[in-house]
Motif scaffolding. Sequence first.
Motif, short mmCIF file in Angstrom:
data_model
loop_
_atom_site.label_atom_id
_atom_site.label_comp_id
_atom_site.label_asym_id
_atom_site.label_seq_id
_atom_site.Cartn_x
_atom_site.Cartn_y
_atom_site.Cartn_z
N SER A 210 1.35 -1.02 0.20
CA SER A 210 -0.20 -0.24 0.22
C SER A 210 1.00 0.99 0.17
O SER A 210 0.36 2.12 -0.85
N LEU A 211 1.71 1.44 0.75
CA LEU A 211 2.72 2.54 0.71
C LEU A 211 3.69 2.53 -0.46
O LEU A 211 3.68 3.71 -1.06
N PRO B 162 14.30 9.90 10.52
CA PRO B 162 13.40 9.00 9.91
C PRO B 162 14.18 7.77 9.54
O PRO B 162 15.30 7.76 8.94
N ASN B 163 13.42 6.33 9.26
CA ASN B 163 13.92 5.35 8.64
C ASN B 163 14.60 5.81 6.68
O ASN B 163 15.10 5.87 5.96
N VAL B 164 12.77 6.96 6.23
CA VAL B 164 13.72 7.93 5.19
C VAL B 164 12.47 9.45 5.25
O VAL B 164 12.19 9.81 5.74
N ALA C 140 13.86 5.54 -2.30
CA ALA C 140 14.22 4.94 -1.07
C ALA C 140 13.04 4.54 -0.23
O ALA C 140 13.34 3.50 0.76
N PHE C 141 11.96 5.04 -0.25
CA PHE C 141 10.66 3.90 0.30
C PHE C 141 10.51 2.26 -0.05
O PHE C 141 10.94 1.34 0.44
N ALA C 142 10.82 2.27 -1.23
CA ALA C 142 10.71 0.68 -1.75
C ALA C 142 12.02 -0.47 -1.04
O ALA C 142 12.28 -0.97 -0.70
N GLN C 143 12.77 0.97 -0.66
CA GLN C 143 14.05 -0.33 -0.58
C GLN C 143 13.93 -0.36 1.26
O GLN C 143 14.07 -1.90 1.86
N LEU D 145 11.28 -0.55 3.64
CA LEU D 145 10.43 -1.74 3.40
C LEU D 145 10.99 -2.89 3.23
O LEU D 145 10.52 -4.41 3.50
N SER D 146 11.20 -2.93 1.46
CA SER D 146 11.58 -4.67 1.30
C SER D 146 12.33 -5.42 2.62
O SER D 146 12.76 -6.16 2.09
N GLU D 147 13.79 -4.10 2.63
CA GLU D 147 15.14 -4.84 3.63
C GLU D 147 14.31 -4.92 4.50
O GLU D 147 15.31 -5.49 6.05
N HIS D 148 13.21 -4.60 5.95
CA HIS D 148 12.59 -4.41 6.90
C HIS D 148 12.16 -5.48 7.20
O HIS D 148 11.33 -6.52 6.70
N GLU D 149 12.14 -6.15 8.72
CA GLU D 149 11.72 -7.78 8.85
C GLU D 149 10.39 -7.20 10.14
O GLU D 149 11.71 -6.55 11.87
#
Length: 325
Positions: free
Chosen positions: A84-85, A119-121, A136-139, A141-145
Amino acid sequence: MGSLAQTLRRLRGALLVAACGSNTGCGAKSALPSGEEPSDGGFDAGVCVDAGSRPLAPAGRGYIFLVDSSSSMIGERWTAVTFSLNTLVSDDRLAGVTVALVLFPAPTDACFAFAYATPNVTAGVLAEGVDPQQAAFAQVLSEHEPTGATPLVPALGGTYDYAAKASMSDVIVMTDGAPSSCEDAGNTLDGAVAAAKNAREVSGTRTHVIGIANFAEENVKALATAGGGSAKFINVTGPLELPLLEAFSQTVGCRYELPPAGAQVALVSEAGLEENLVQVGGAAACPKTGLGGWYADHGTAVLCPEACQRAWDQKLRLTGQCDRS
């Protein structure tokens, strides 16, 4: 950047039908001045479209997404948040909007506000085409657990500090549970409500809340009310992607400056067709079908869901009466 409307249509499996359909007599016609292009989604201040109307400016100067990434978000919930983000920030109609992203809990010092003050971004303006902020958002979010508890109060504290520093007007909280752990930091619902109220009163920062699953609806409303923002509670048993996407898009794309008393608010199509929106008493009074309406909320004008959806799907814009004095 792609099209949010296209994604919504794919997920819905059917188009929202315009209230007027092909009936060009529905609503008052108002041609745009020669050579003037209508704006998409109402995200620019614009100029008068005729002698008596002008686009309303969006209410927000910038949006920080404060997103719960605790262990309860593992799996389908995190997949839905990521989708969604990423879809939201990739839409061309958000070009020019400033956004930032904060995930909580922080990997270290999670119970302290300073852990969320960067912020993270960090804040950046979304642009058309190749967009570093979207990437930056995509990276991130994809790397976060997702992991850990829900230190909402410390996260709010650090986020509000950054909002004031970066001149960001709105914080959008998305969480699936009540505050947990970090008791010494006052990490309770009452503590979160107090923090949101203080941010609103001291710096003018609005707090919107999107709650899912175990974050009770009354808690969502209490926190949003204290922060002067909108409250959305998602209670679904199926996939969360579409409900979350709609909640985020309506929060970012459907709140505008309050028009002057007595002004007529309308949606204007690219062809210059105006369709008036009726003002209603609040969110609960919004029409469930048809064109929809708008209501005043904490000094802003908010589109009802039907009108908001049309504004996204059909590239319509919101206009209010010009000052004739």
